[in-house]
Scaffold this motif. Structure first.
Motif, short mmCIF file in Angstrom:
data_model
loop_
_atom_site.label_atom_id
_atom_site.label_comp_id
_atom_site.label_asym_id
_atom_site.label_seq_id
_atom_site.Cartn_x
_atom_site.Cartn_y
_atom_site.Cartn_z
N ASN A 394 59.98 59.13 12.45
CA ASN A 394 58.86 58.31 11.97
C ASN A 394 59.32 56.91 11.59
O ASN A 394 58.63 55.93 11.87
CB ASN A 394 58.21 59.00 10.78
CG ASN A 394 57.03 58.20 10.23
OD1 ASN A 394 57.14 57.52 9.22
ND2 ASN A 394 55.91 58.27 10.92
N ALA A 398 57.80 53.60 13.41
CA ALA A 398 56.89 52.82 12.57
C ALA A 398 57.47 51.49 12.11
O ALA A 398 56.80 50.78 11.36
CB ALA A 398 56.49 53.64 11.34
N ASP A 401 55.12 48.94 13.05
CA ASP A 401 53.73 49.32 12.78
C ASP A 401 52.99 49.84 14.01
O ASP A 401 51.77 49.79 14.07
CB ASP A 401 52.94 48.14 12.18
CG ASP A 401 53.42 47.79 10.78
OD1 ASP A 401 53.81 48.72 10.05
OD2 ASP A 401 53.43 46.60 10.44
N ILE A 403 52.98 53.03 14.78
CA ILE A 403 52.40 54.27 14.28
C ILE A 403 52.34 54.19 12.76
O ILE A 403 52.92 53.28 12.15
CB ILE A 403 53.21 55.51 14.73
CG1 ILE A 403 54.62 55.47 14.13
CG2 ILE A 403 53.25 55.62 16.24
CD1 ILE A 403 55.41 56.74 14.36
N GLU A 404 51.64 55.14 12.16
CA GLU A 404 51.50 55.15 10.70
C GLU A 404 52.77 55.66 10.04
O GLU A 404 53.41 56.58 10.53
CB GLU A 404 50.33 56.06 10.31
CG GLU A 404 50.04 56.08 8.83
CD GLU A 404 48.90 57.00 8.47
OE1 GLU A 404 48.59 57.15 7.27
OE2 GLU A 404 48.32 57.59 9.41
N THR A 406 54.76 57.75 7.45
CA THR A 406 54.51 58.99 6.72
C THR A 406 55.62 59.33 5.73
O THR A 406 55.48 60.29 4.98
CB THR A 406 54.34 60.16 7.71
OG1 THR A 406 55.53 60.29 8.51
CG2 THR A 406 53.15 59.93 8.62
#
Length: 513
Positions: A394, A398, A401, A403-404, A406
């Motif tokens: 992740n 990310a 930016d 993807i979100e 987490t």
């Protein structure tokens, strides 16, 4: 008693037997027999007396045991009678206590009923008095009770809201001051503890030679050697009038390094012809691949990162021959890894996990096939393929930016990536593109109505917009700052971040003459 009868029977039987014996011997009529009979009678008498004594002893023993049993039974019966008597007495006492408590409860109930009646009467009287007062107040104020209640509630809501907003503002201001202070402290400490080289990579390499005579041998007859070398390496070889130097030009640093090493070996060996060139290039590729793996292993050992998949180690080694905006990718990744570990330690997080994510965050820039995907998404897919932890995947996906986020490690990697790319000397840009970017930044600021001037300062890291106080209100200034930031973010490409400051001030100017 049966035993006594048996004993008596035995005694009688013994006497009868003696009589029978005497009768039998009387018929004999001799003296010897008479003596025997006397002896037998004497023995029978002794035996009878012994049996009588034994019977009496046995009788007494049985009588004593029987009396003991009877006494024990009587004692138990007496105990049971005593217990029953005690229980009856206790039950009687409890029954009397219950009756007494029932009487007390009845008295208390009667008392409470009387008091409730009194309270009910008083409540009725109070309700009548309250209703009368409310009617009088309604007459005096001209408002009903519901209207007065609504006005009072609204007034209390407004007052409470004002107080709450004031408290919230104070809390938010205090939190911002402390948060900014702590954040600056952590970032400054992190940057101060990590030092790295400045990047000077470009798309050309210079191969130095001892004399210009070697240039002819490299070119070969009718240029066959240089053509073979360019075909084998995919690098443009520029042989010009530059003294004792040959220029190797290629966007791929790996191919450029293969060409440089191959040229060095060919010039050192002295045998330069197409067959030899292909052999040397093939051998150099193999050596460079081994060197790439060795660089990856050495990097992971230096950073204390263990358990990486061999393919990921090879990709880390390939970072040495990649650059981004002139910044060497391996140096950038090492710097980000150290920054992440330091910042995670300051925040009390897992430093090893953060360092691992920092090293692998740009792994999507060095794949073999290079599909049409953003490097962050591609790097995340590669990490997932080689069984990296979800937190690390992740953080890789990310950090731009796409993807979100987490996990808490993701913003740390993003911040450290920006710190590494935004520090002075980290990345190089062409002067024309830099000037054009500054102009575009100022032009975006001038597109809004009511703007007097827009200045890009701090090498494009901040845009200050001065607006006319008569045309732009405070609320509109806040909105303009937000919209400008969003517009710059969507329309421009830049390293790090751009701070947008909208300045609105009222000036009253007069002249004394």
């Amino acid at each position: 008693m049966d035993l006594l009868s048996i004993i008596i029977g035995l005694i009688i039987g013994a006497g009868a037997a003696a009589v029978i014996v005497s009768i039998i011997f009387k018929k004999g009529g001799d003296k010897k027999s008479q003596a025997l009979i006397e002896d037998a009678k004497a023995e029978a008498e002794v035996l009878r007396k012994e049996k009588i004594l034994q019977a009496k002893e046995k009788f007494l023993q049985l009588k004593e045991e029987h009396e003991k049993v009877i006494n024990e039974r009587e004692r138990k019966i007496a105990d049971l009678e005593n217990r029953a008597k005690q229980k009856n007495e206790s039950a009687s006492k409890q029954l009397e206590e219950v009756k007494r408590k029932e009487i007390d409860i009845d008295k208390i109930r009667e008392n409470l009923t009387h008091q409730l009646d009194i309270v009910g009467k008083k409540e009725t009287e109070l309700e009548k008095a309250h209703r009368k007062q409310v009617e009088q107040l309604e007459v005096i104020s001209g408002l009903t009770a519901e209207d007065a209640k609504s006005q009072l509630v609204e007034a209390l809501k407004a007052e409470a809201k004002t107080d709450a907003l004031a408290h919230i503002k104070d809390i938010v201001d205090e939190a911002k001051i402390n948060a900014n202070k702590e954040a600056r402290k952590i970032v400054v400490q992190t940057i101060q503890r990590v030092a790295t080289e400045q990047a000077v990579e470009n798309s050309v390499s210079v191969f130095n030679i001892e004399s210009d005579e070697i240039k002819g041998r490299i070119i070969g007859r009718e240029g066959r050697n240089i053509r073979a070398l360019e075909a084998a390496t995919g690098v443009e070889i520029i042989v010009d009038d530059t003294p004792e130097a040959i220029i190797l030009s290629c966007f791929d640093p790996v191919r450029r390094e293969i060409a440089r090493l191959s040229l060095h070996q060919l010039v050192t060996d002295g045998r330069i012809h197409p067959a030899r060139i292909e052999e040397v290039v093939k051998k150099t590729k193999k050596q460079l691949e081994e060197e790439i793996i060795e660089v990856g292993k050495r990097t992971t050992i230096d950073l204390g990162i263990h358990g990486l998949h061999p393919e990921l180690i090879r990709m880390v080694g390939r970072m040495k021959y990649r650059s981004s905006y002139g910044q060497n990718l391996l140096q950038h990744s090492r710097e980000v890894a150290n920054l992440c570990a330091t910042m995670a330690s300051e925040l009390g997080l897992n430093a090893k996990l953060a360092k691992r994510a920092g090293l692998l965050h740009d792994i999507g820039k060095v794949p073999d096939d290079e599909p049409e995907l953003p490097h962050a998404i591609l790097g995340m897919k590669i990490a997932e393929k080689y069984k990296e932890k979800p937190d690390i995947c992740n953080a890789i996906g990310a950090h731009h930016d796409e993807i979100e986020m987490t996990t808490i490690i993701s913003p740390i990697v993003q911040v450290c990536d920006a710190i590494s790319g935004a520090r002075p000397g980290a990345r190089r840009e062409i002067m024309e593109s830099y000037i054009q970017r500054i102009k575009d930044l100022e032009n975006i600021g001038m597109t809004y109505p009511g703007v007097e001037q827009a200045y890009a300062i701090q090498a494009g890291r901040e845009l200050r917009v001065i607006v006319e106080s008569g045309k732009v209100t405070d609320a509109e200034a806040d909105t303009m700052s937000f919209e400008l930031a969003q517009k710059i973010q969507t329309e421009m490409t830049y390293p790090g971040q751009v701070k947008v400051t909208v300045i609105r001030e009222k000036r009253a100017v007069n002249y004394a003459k």
